[in-house]
Write a protein that holds these residues in place. Sequence first.
Motif, PDB file in Angstrom:
ATOM      1  N   ARG A  79      -2.967  20.922 100.837  1.00 19.72           N
ATOM      2  CA  ARG A  79      -1.730  21.354 100.175  1.00 19.72           C
ATOM      3  C   ARG A  79      -1.051  22.503 100.917  1.00 19.72           C
ATOM      4  O   ARG A  79       0.160  22.678 100.776  1.00 19.72           O
ATOM      5  CB  ARG A  79      -2.016  21.767  98.742  1.00 19.72           C
ATOM      6  N   LYS A  80      -1.791  23.258 101.681  1.00 17.02           N
ATOM      7  CA  LYS A  80      -1.202  24.358 102.450  1.00 17.02           C
ATOM      8  C   LYS A  80      -0.148  23.844 103.435  1.00 17.02           C
ATOM      9  O   LYS A  80       0.753  24.580 103.822  1.00 17.02           O
ATOM     10  CB  LYS A  80      -2.280  25.130 103.207  1.00 17.02           C
ATOM     11  N   HIS A  81      -0.259  22.586 103.841  1.00 20.91           N
ATOM     12  CA  HIS A  81       0.671  21.995 104.797  1.00 20.91           C
ATOM     13  C   HIS A  81       1.921  21.405 104.127  1.00 20.91           C
ATOM     14  O   HIS A  81       2.886  21.082 104.810  1.00 20.91           O
ATOM     15  CB  HIS A  81      -0.018  20.894 105.608  1.00 20.91           C
ATOM     16  N   PHE A  82       1.898  21.253 102.817  1.00 17.96           N
ATOM     17  CA  PHE A  82       2.996  20.586 102.124  1.00 17.96           C
ATOM     18  C   PHE A  82       4.361  21.236 102.341  1.00 17.96           C
ATOM     19  O   PHE A  82       5.347  20.511 102.532  1.00 17.96           O
ATOM     20  CB  PHE A  82       2.696  20.446 100.635  1.00 17.96           C
ATOM     21  N   PRO A  83       4.480  22.572 102.328  1.00 15.94           N
ATOM     22  CA  PRO A  83       5.820  23.156 102.512  1.00 15.94           C
ATOM     23  C   PRO A  83       6.501  22.721 103.816  1.00 15.94           C
ATOM     24  O   PRO A  83       7.716  22.526 103.843  1.00 15.94           O
ATOM     25  CB  PRO A  83       5.571  24.660 102.493  1.00 15.94           C
ATOM     26  N   GLU A  84       5.735  22.540 104.872  1.00 17.17           N
ATOM     27  CA  GLU A  84       6.324  22.142 106.151  1.00 17.17           C
ATOM     28  C   GLU A  84       6.482  20.628 106.289  1.00 17.17           C
ATOM     29  O   GLU A  84       7.213  20.159 107.168  1.00 17.17           O
ATOM     30  CB  GLU A  84       5.489  22.674 107.318  1.00 17.17           C
ATOM     31  N   LEU A  85       5.823  19.860 105.418  1.00 21.70           N
ATOM     32  CA  LEU A  85       5.812  18.405 105.564  1.00 21.70           C
ATOM     33  C   LEU A  85       6.607  17.640 104.514  1.00 21.70           C
ATOM     34  O   LEU A  85       7.093  16.540 104.789  1.00 21.70           O
ATOM     35  CB  LEU A  85       4.370  17.890 105.547  1.00 21.70           C
ATOM     36  N   LEU A  86       6.731  18.186 103.308  1.00 22.82           N
ATOM     37  CA  LEU A  86       7.379  17.462 102.219  1.00 22.82           C
ATOM     38  C   LEU A  86       8.874  17.738 102.160  1.00 22.82           C
ATOM     39  O   LEU A  86       9.307  18.888 102.284  1.00 22.82           O
ATOM     40  CB  LEU A  86       6.759  17.831 100.870  1.00 22.82           C
ATOM     41  N   SER A  87       9.655  16.681 101.929  1.00 25.43           N
ATOM     42  CA  SER A  87      11.101  16.835 101.804  1.00 25.43           C
ATOM     43  C   SER A  87      11.505  17.318 100.416  1.00 25.43           C
ATOM     44  O   SER A  87      12.621  17.794 100.224  1.00 25.43           O
ATOM     45  CB  SER A  87      11.803  15.510 102.112  1.00 25.43           C
ATOM     46  N   GLU A  88      10.608  17.175  99.460  1.00 30.43           N
ATOM     47  CA  GLU A  88      10.847  17.586  98.076  1.00 30.43           C
ATOM     48  C   GLU A  88       9.489  17.746  97.401  1.00 30.43           C
ATOM     49  O   GLU A  88       8.486  17.236  97.913  1.00 30.43           O
ATOM     50  CB  GLU A  88      11.686  16.533  97.346  1.00 30.43           C
ATOM     51  N   PRO A  89       9.445  18.427  96.270  1.00 27.98           N
ATOM     52  CA  PRO A  89       8.161  18.545  95.581  1.00 27.98           C
ATOM     53  C   PRO A  89       7.613  17.164  95.211  1.00 27.98           C
ATOM     54  O   PRO A  89       8.382  16.243  94.906  1.00 27.98           O
ATOM     55  CB  PRO A  89       8.495  19.352  94.321  1.00 27.98           C
ATOM     56  N   GLY A  90       6.309  17.026  95.243  1.00 31.68           N
ATOM     57  CA  GLY A  90       5.684  15.769  94.848  1.00 31.68           C
ATOM     58  C   GLY A  90       5.926  15.480  93.376  1.00 31.68           C
ATOM     59  O   GLY A  90       6.127  16.393  92.574  1.00 31.68           O
ATOM     60  N   TRP A  91       5.941  14.203  93.035  1.00 32.68           N
ATOM     61  CA  TRP A  91       6.106  13.773  91.657  1.00 32.68           C
ATOM     62  C   TRP A  91       4.786  13.159  91.228  1.00 32.68           C
ATOM     63  O   TRP A  91       4.302  12.210  91.848  1.00 32.68           O
ATOM     64  CB  TRP A  91       7.231  12.742  91.572  1.00 32.68           C
ATOM     65  N   VAL A  92       4.170  13.721  90.197  1.00 32.79           N
ATOM     66  CA  VAL A  92       2.852  13.286  89.756  1.00 32.79           C
ATOM     67  C   VAL A  92       2.917  12.938  88.278  1.00 32.79           C
ATOM     68  O   VAL A  92       3.414  13.731  87.458  1.00 32.79           O
ATOM     69  CB  VAL A  92       1.790  14.375  89.987  1.00 32.79           C
ATOM     70  N   GLN A  93       2.401  11.760  87.943  1.00 29.13           N
ATOM     71  CA  GLN A  93       2.301  11.344  86.550  1.00 29.13           C
ATOM     72  C   GLN A  93       0.825  11.165  86.224  1.00 29.13           C
ATOM     73  O   GLN A  93       0.116  10.439  86.905  1.00 29.13           O
ATOM     74  CB  GLN A  93       3.047  10.036  86.310  1.00 29.13           C
TER      75      GLN A  93
END
Length: 99
Positions: A79-93
């Motif tokens: 998850r530490k890499h998510f800010p540099e890799l994700l275009s938007e926050p993840g959507w989790v259901q």
Amino acid sequence: MSDQKVDVVAHLHAKPGKEADLRRVLESFVAPTRQEEGCLRYDLFVDLDHPNKFTFIEEWASRAALIKHGESNHIQEGRKHFPELLSEPGWVQVATRIA
């Protein structure tokens, strides 16, 4: 309620040009997660028409097992890499099957 089986659908979208990097991070979650107590299913998919879109389909023996998964070292490190890799926050259901 914490001993009730739960299902998870998680969608993650890579930034343009970061698809391969995000895929590597997400793939690194699979083997250790499948060894976790309470993990009944943990599968990663990529959208055939949109290769920047990834989806996890998960099944957990309990909500407590899912919470423990989220606290695991491999998930926290990834998850530490998510800010540099994700275009938007993840959507989790998080859901439970009713039929």
